[in-house]
Design a protein around this motif. Structure first.
Motif, PDB file in Angstrom:
ATOM      1  N   UNK A   1       0.831  -1.200   0.000  1.00 44.21           N
ATOM      2  CA  UNK A   1       0.000   0.000   0.000  1.00 44.21           C
ATOM      3  C   UNK A   1       0.870   1.256   0.000  1.00 44.21           C
ATOM      4  N   UNK A   2       1.898   1.242   0.838  1.00 44.46           N
ATOM      5  CA  UNK A   2       2.757   2.417   0.977  1.00 44.46           C
ATOM      6  C   UNK A   2       3.482   2.712  -0.333  1.00 44.46           C
ATOM      7  N   UNK A   3       3.964   1.669  -0.962  1.00 43.11           N
ATOM      8  CA  UNK A   3       4.679   1.886  -2.221  1.00 43.11           C
ATOM      9  C   UNK A   3       3.744   2.510  -3.252  1.00 43.11           C
ATOM     10  N   UNK A   4       2.494   1.999  -3.272  1.00 39.79           N
ATOM     11  CA  UNK A   4       1.546   2.487  -4.259  1.00 39.79           C
ATOM     12  C   UNK A   4       1.141   3.948  -4.011  1.00 39.79           C
ATOM     13  N   UNK A   5       0.889   4.285  -2.753  1.00 40.02           N
ATOM     14  CA  UNK A   5       0.310   5.605  -2.492  1.00 40.02           C
ATOM     15  C   UNK A   5       1.294   6.619  -1.912  1.00 40.02           C
ATOM     16  N   UNK A   6       2.299   6.148  -1.176  1.00 39.08           N
ATOM     17  CA  UNK A   6       3.192   7.099  -0.503  1.00 39.08           C
ATOM     18  C   UNK A   6       4.553   7.194  -1.196  1.00 39.08           C
ATOM     19  N   UNK A   7       4.815   6.337  -2.174  1.00 45.29           N
ATOM     20  CA  UNK A   7       6.148   6.281  -2.765  1.00 45.29           C
ATOM     21  C   UNK A   7       7.096   5.585  -1.804  1.00 45.29           C
ATOM     22  N   UNK A   8       8.345   5.575  -2.138  1.00 42.04           N
ATOM     23  CA  UNK A   8       9.274   4.847  -1.287  1.00 42.04           C
ATOM     24  C   UNK A   8      10.550   5.644  -1.069  1.00 42.04           C
ATOM     25  N   UNK A   9      10.349   6.924  -0.800  1.00 44.22           N
ATOM     26  CA  UNK A   9      11.513   7.763  -0.507  1.00 44.22           C
ATOM     27  C   UNK A   9      12.034   7.438   0.881  1.00 44.22           C
ATOM     28  N   UNK A  10      13.253   6.962   0.934  1.00 42.75           N
ATOM     29  CA  UNK A  10      13.818   6.513   2.208  1.00 42.75           C
ATOM     30  C   UNK A  10      14.054   7.665   3.166  1.00 42.75           C
ATOM     31  N   UNK A  11      14.133   7.321   4.429  1.00 46.13           N
ATOM     32  CA  UNK A  11      14.450   8.315   5.445  1.00 46.13           C
ATOM     33  C   UNK A  11      15.552   7.723   6.304  1.00 46.13           C
ATOM     34  N   UNK A  12      16.429   8.567   6.790  1.00 45.18           N
ATOM     35  CA  UNK A  12      17.484   8.007   7.640  1.00 45.18           C
ATOM     36  C   UNK A  12      16.943   7.788   9.036  1.00 45.18           C
ATOM     37  N   UNK A  13      17.663   7.001   9.795  1.00 40.53           N
ATOM     38  CA  UNK A  13      17.210   6.692  11.136  1.00 40.53           C
ATOM     39  C   UNK A  13      17.242   7.882  12.072  1.00 40.53           C
ATOM     40  N   UNK A  14      18.033   8.864  11.675  1.00 39.31           N
ATOM     41  CA  UNK A  14      18.183  10.028  12.555  1.00 39.31           C
ATOM     42  C   UNK A  14      16.850  10.663  12.896  1.00 39.31           C
ATOM     43  N   UNK A  15      15.990  10.789  11.876  1.00 36.40           N
ATOM     44  CA  UNK A  15      14.700  11.435  12.106  1.00 36.40           C
ATOM     45  C   UNK A  15      13.863  10.632  13.092  1.00 36.40           C
ATOM     46  N   UNK A  16      13.871   9.318  12.909  1.00 35.56           N
ATOM     47  CA  UNK A  16      13.108   8.461  13.823  1.00 35.56           C
ATOM     48  C   UNK A  16      13.687   8.544  15.238  1.00 35.56           C
ATOM     49  N   UNK A  17      15.025   8.474  15.324  1.00 44.18           N
ATOM     50  CA  UNK A  17      15.658   8.523  16.650  1.00 44.18           C
ATOM     51  C   UNK A  17      15.297   9.813  17.390  1.00 44.18           C
ATOM     52  N   UNK A  18      15.231  10.884  16.623  1.00 49.46           N
ATOM     53  CA  UNK A  18      14.899  12.167  17.230  1.00 49.46           C
ATOM     54  C   UNK A  18      13.462  12.137  17.774  1.00 49.46           C
ATOM     55  N   UNK A  19      12.545  11.593  16.954  1.00 49.39           N
ATOM     56  CA  UNK A  19      11.151  11.474  17.376  1.00 49.39           C
ATOM     57  C   UNK A  19      11.066  10.641  18.658  1.00 49.39           C
ATOM     58  N   UNK A  20      11.768   9.523  18.599  1.00 50.35           N
ATOM     59  CA  UNK A  20      11.701   8.582  19.718  1.00 50.35           C
ATOM     60  C   UNK A  20      12.247   9.208  21.005  1.00 50.35           C
ATOM     61  N   UNK A  21      13.300   9.947  20.845  1.00 50.51           N
ATOM     62  CA  UNK A  21      13.935  10.585  22.003  1.00 50.51           C
ATOM     63  C   UNK A  21      12.954  11.549  22.670  1.00 50.51           C
ATOM     64  N   UNK A  22      12.289  12.340  21.830  1.00 51.48           N
ATOM     65  CA  UNK A  22      11.318  13.297  22.379  1.00 51.48           C
ATOM     66  C   UNK A  22      10.153  12.557  23.022  1.00 51.48           C
ATOM     67  N   UNK A  23       9.702  11.493  22.369  1.00 52.12           N
ATOM     68  CA  UNK A  23       8.603  10.710  22.923  1.00 52.12           C
ATOM     69  C   UNK A  23       9.008  10.127  24.289  1.00 52.12           C
ATOM     70  N   UNK A  24      10.190   9.557  24.333  1.00 50.06           N
ATOM     71  CA  UNK A  24      10.633   8.953  25.592  1.00 50.06           C
ATOM     72  C   UNK A  24      10.776   9.995  26.680  1.00 50.06           C
ATOM     73  N   UNK A  25      11.244  11.161  26.286  1.00 49.91           N
ATOM     74  CA  UNK A  25      11.397  12.222  27.272  1.00 49.91           C
ATOM     75  C   UNK A  25      10.025  12.665  27.790  1.00 49.91           C
ATOM     76  N   UNK A  26       9.047  12.807  26.865  1.00 58.75           N
ATOM     77  CA  UNK A  26       7.702  13.221  27.283  1.00 58.75           C
ATOM     78  C   UNK A  26       7.057  12.169  28.185  1.00 58.75           C
ATOM     79  N   UNK A  27       7.118  10.913  27.755  1.00 60.51           N
ATOM     80  CA  UNK A  27       6.474   9.867  28.557  1.00 60.51           C
ATOM     81  C   UNK A  27       7.266   9.579  29.830  1.00 60.51           C
TER      82      UNK A  27
END
Lengths: 251, 348, 286
Positions: free
Chosen positions: B179-205
């Motif tokens: 589904x994602x390939x069909x509708x969202x494309x498949x432009x990769x993202x580096x882990x840095x963005x996810x790690x940043x999100x996760x860090x903020x989430x962990x800090x908030x929770x």
């Protein structure tokens, strides 16, 4: 199966519920008339009949002289259905029960207090056996159709035993208490589709209490939401005056 | 949480997502968070423009799409021809949150176990579930952090992380990938963005109280507190109105009723949401009730969430979404009940 | 770990009932009628004693009814139905040749595991009122091979003599003799009643019970279980030697709708037949 003969009767009421019972699409009305024969209905036809299977009774009993008429209807009918709050739970007619009849007569007709007969307002089930109720002020037309259909089929009338909150939540209405409005929905029988809270009002209680309501908690909650107890009583009084569990002093 | 595993992440801009949703709408019905009567609800939208940007907890959970309030299960004629009705349509459920994703897991298992319920499962099968992770607790009534349901493992097909100007996303299964390939494309993202999100989430929770004391032992704790005074205490306030159950994302009890059309020629058998808090839920034919007391009904409901179903699903069947807390005029809260039962807190 | 969800394993016929024809009707009392029913498909129910079916009349509704015939009666099976609600009242109006709809059998009855444990034992059946109906399937089954049991005692209590289920069968059982005994008691005897009068527990001391070798099976109104079980435990019968069958209002029969739950137990799945030791601490049992 021969079609059951249905007759409508009214006592003390505005007759609005009978009009609601007619508030059907042409198709619904034809479908309804395919399963029942209406033999007496003052709001709709001029015929009258002494022979019927199902009696649908609107209104409270507020005069002793009405009792023989009601008893005769009961004796003739196999099934007796109460239509609307006045006949099911007395409803607003019960407001008079908080005053002595004598006082009322003097107040309303000071010139001729005894010309008009009146007594304590009663629901139909206080006088005769009732087989089904269709509560509401006014009734919900679809519920009327459903109850009549169920009874014709030999089923239970199947009106809700759960409170208005169930229907209100299903519609994802914001609870009116969040808007500072005091609603009786948690203790009032559903079936109306929570129409009053949905439209920004509050539940007046016109369909009567659910079986086994937690009235103490309801009062506490209304008070917690800043309503003084005397106003809470007034809110209950409008439609629930007959309920001795709320009003010990009512006649 | 398998944050150490090197998962592939992809990205899509917010505008790109809106365009993707409009593209999906050509193939699917799309349900998403949308405004209705000055409130937000999950409902079908006709265009991406109808989707609300700001998340606010909804009154009803998305379970309504798979387990409708009222659903026809049979149709029949007066002659006795009976047909099973199993309806589903291709749909995308966009933007459901971790609490509801975890609730869906419970529902999926409940409807799949022992006798696969085709009415529910066919709707799931025909749906694509796109979740959005939460970076912080949404309001003071939710308590996902007390049951660890802010974390998503499975239960959705694609999970989005909102990075402000864009989403990064991962797919959770093959259906999500396609589904994602069909509708969202498949432009990769580096882990840095996810790690940043996760860090903020962990800090908030990390600022919350964290999981319930003895979280994994709650079934045993509840098993031994059947005579706890709390059940009677809560019963004094409880209105038995059933609101908590209507709004609960993991309550799936239902009633079954026959309705004959007015012409008496055809009819339907329906199932409808029911509620174990209502006084006649456990009645038998003779009118006798096996859970007559309100206190017993509250105890039953809480045991369903933290004992009976928790044993079955290996996670609490309460996901801490807070909907029942918001809906309860009597201020009855499962969070508070658990805290008192475990001895973590005393009643104020 | 959580069970893996397999949405491919869905049963599209879960709620679809199959047609059955009424082949025999007999009135027992004002309230109870006996029905023999045949599945139109010709399929055998293949039930265990103690299981139930979901019976429906289209347009009226569906309700759980226990099967009262022993297993393997071909495509026919029997039920005894008390008119208590709209559905059962409607069923009472049906006659031979009329159609009803059936799903099932459902639940956990006296399966092979339990039945194997019964051989060589003293079987003590204790039934109250209409509770005889769900028990009849097992009673008639064990009577067919009565030799393999040490003894078969049937204690049956009713409010009045008129409420006795299957009265002619009871007379037959009474005349079997040998290792089979039937003791009956009624609460309110009439002039013709020659048996005992009082409550069912009065019969227990009249049976010689060796708690080591006795298996009791109890079905009756909720109030009855408590007192009967108390008496049996006083006789030092172990809890695991007592079986009960419970009544609940199943709406689905397949462990989903929640109506039959008894604490965490779905009676439609794990019951209605339970070993008492399994449910003795359950607070919602009676």
């Amino acid at each position: 199966m021969p079609k059951p003969k249905v007759a409508f009767f009214d006592f003390t009421c505005c007759e609005g519920c009978q009009l609601c019972a007619l508030d059907l699409t042409a198709e619904q009305l034809l479908d309804l008339l395919a399963v029942i024969d209406i033999v007496e209905f003052r709001e709709a036809i001029s015929e009258k009949s002494d022979s019927f299977d199902i009696a649908i009774v609107e209104g409270s009993i507020t005069r002793d002289s009405d009792i023989p008429r009601l008893e005769k209807i009961r004796k003739t009918a196999n099934l007796l259905i109460c239509l609307g709050s006045c006949s099911c739970i007395v409803g607003i007619n019960a407001l008079k029960n908080f005053q002595k009849t004598e006082e009322l007569q003097n107040e309303v007709y000071p010139d001729a207090p005894h010309r008009y007969e009146t007594s304590v307002a009663r629901a139909v089930d206080e006088i005769v056996k009732v087989d089904a109720i269709i509560p509401g002020c006014p009734i919900n037309t679809l519920e009327f159709v459903k109850v009549v259909k169920n009874l014709v089929l030999g089923k239970d009338p199947d009106i809700p035993t759960y409170p208005v909150c169930i229907e209100c939540k299903k519609k994802e209405n914001i609870c009116v208490y969040e808007k500072g409005i005091h609603c009786l929905g948690p203790v009032i029988r559903a079936g109306c589709g929570a129409i009053c809270p949905e439209k920004g009002g509050y539940c007046f209680g016109c369909r009567g209490l659910v079986p086994d309501p937690n009235l103490d908690s309801m009062r506490e909650i209304m008070n917690k939401y800043n309503m003084p107890y005397d106003q809470i009583d007034d809110r209950f009084k409008l439609f629930l005056g007959r309920n001795k569990e709320i009003f010990q002093d009512v006649q | 949480m398998n944050k150490t595993i090197n998962r592939p992440f992809f990205q899509i801009t917010k505008d790109g997502m809106l365009a993707a949703i409009d593209k999906m709408l050509q193939d699917y019905s799309v349900a998403a968070l949308t405004e209705k009567n000055k409130n937000v609800v999950f409902d079908f939208v006709k265009s991406s423009a109808e989707i609300s940007n700001v998340y606010k907890p909804t009154i009803l959970s998305p379970k309504k799409f798979f387990f409708p309030q009222e659903e026809v299960i049979l149709e029949y004629t007066a002659e006795g021809k009976v047909t099973a009705i199993i309806e589903s349509k291709p749909m995308v459920l966009f933007g459901i949150r971790p609490c509801d994703i975890n609730a869906k897991k419970v529902m999926d298992e409940a409807f799949a176990e022992s006798n696969g319920d085709a009415n529910y499962l066919s709707k799931i099968e025909n749906s694509v579930i796109i979740g959005i992770d939460c970076k912080q607790v949404c309001d003071e009534d939710s308590f996902c952090y007390r049951v660890n349901s802010q974390e998503v493992t499975t239960g959705c097909d694609i999970l989005l992380y909102d990075l402000g100007e864009k989403y990064i996303f991962e797919y959770k299964n093959e259906k999500g990938r396609e589904f994602a390939i069909k509708y969202f494309g498949s432009q990769g993202s580096d882990h840095g963005a996810y790690d940043k999100f996760l860090k903020e989430k962990e800090s908030n929770f990390g600022k919350t109280e964290g999981p319930f004391k003895d979280l994994e032992y709650l079934p045993g704790v509840f098993e031994h507190t059947k005579d706890h005074p709390i059940w009677e205490e809560e019963a004094k306030r409880c209105l038995s109105c059933g609101s908590c159950i209507m709004v609960c994302p993991t309550c799936y009890c239902f009633d079954v009723a026959d309705e004959l059309a007015l012409n008496l020629k055809e009819g339907q058998r329906l199932r409808r949401w029911d509620a174990c808090m209502l006084s006649d839920f456990a009645n038998v034919a003779t009118g006798e009730s096996f859970r007559k007391e309100v206190s017993n009904r509250i105890r039953h409901r809480m045991n369903r969430k933290f004992n009976f179903l928790m044993r079955k699903h290996h996670q609490p069947a309460c996901v801490g979404c807070g909907r029942c807390v918001r809906a309860c005029l009597a201020d009855i809260s499962p969070k508070e009940i658990v805290e008192i039962i475990t001895g973590e807190k005393e009643r104020e | 770990m959580s069970p893996q969800l397999n949405i491919n394993e869905k049963d599209e016929k879960l709620y679809l009932p199959e047609i059955a024809k009424v082949t025999k009707v007999k009135s027992f009392t004002d309230q109870e009628k006996f029905f023999e029913v045949e599945l139109a498909s010709g399929r055998s129910l293949n039930h265990d004693p103690g299981q139930f079916v979901q019976v429906s009349v289209l347009g009226i509704g569906e309700a759980p009814i226990s099967i009262s015939s022993p297993p393997e009666k071909g495509s026919r099976f029997e039920m005894c139905i008390r008119a208590v609600g709209p559905l059962t009242r409607k069923l009472h109006t049906l006659g031979v040749g009329d159609n009803i709809f059936i799903r099932g059998p459902f639940g956990h009855g006296f399966d092979k595991d339990i039945l194997d444990k019964l051989s060589g034992k003293h079987l003590l059946f204790i039934a109250g009122g209409i509770g005889y109906v769900p028990l009849r399937s097992l009673i008639n089954m064990v009577l067919e091979e009565k030799e393999i049991y040490e003894k078969i005692s049937i204690l049956y209590g009713c409010k009045t003599p008129q409420e006795r289920m299957f009265p002619s069968e009871l007379d037959e059982i009474n005349s079997i003799g040998g290792n089979v005994e039937l003791l009956e008691i009624v609460d309110r005897p009439d002039n013709n009643w020659k048996g005992y009068s009082g409550v069912i527990t009065n019969l227990i001391p009249r049976v010689s019970i060796n708690p080591e070798n006795c298996i009791a099976v109890i079905v009756g109104p909720p109030i009855m279980y408590k007192f009967v079980i108390m008496d049996l435990l006083d006789l030092k019968m172990p809890k695991k030697s007592i079986y009960i069958s419970l009544e609940r209002r199943m709406k689905c029969g397949i462990g989903k709708c929640g109506h039959c739950q008894m604490e965490g137990i779905y009676v439609c799945q794990e019951g209605p037949v339970f070993n008492y030791s399994y449910v003795a601490n359950n607070k919602e049992i009676f």
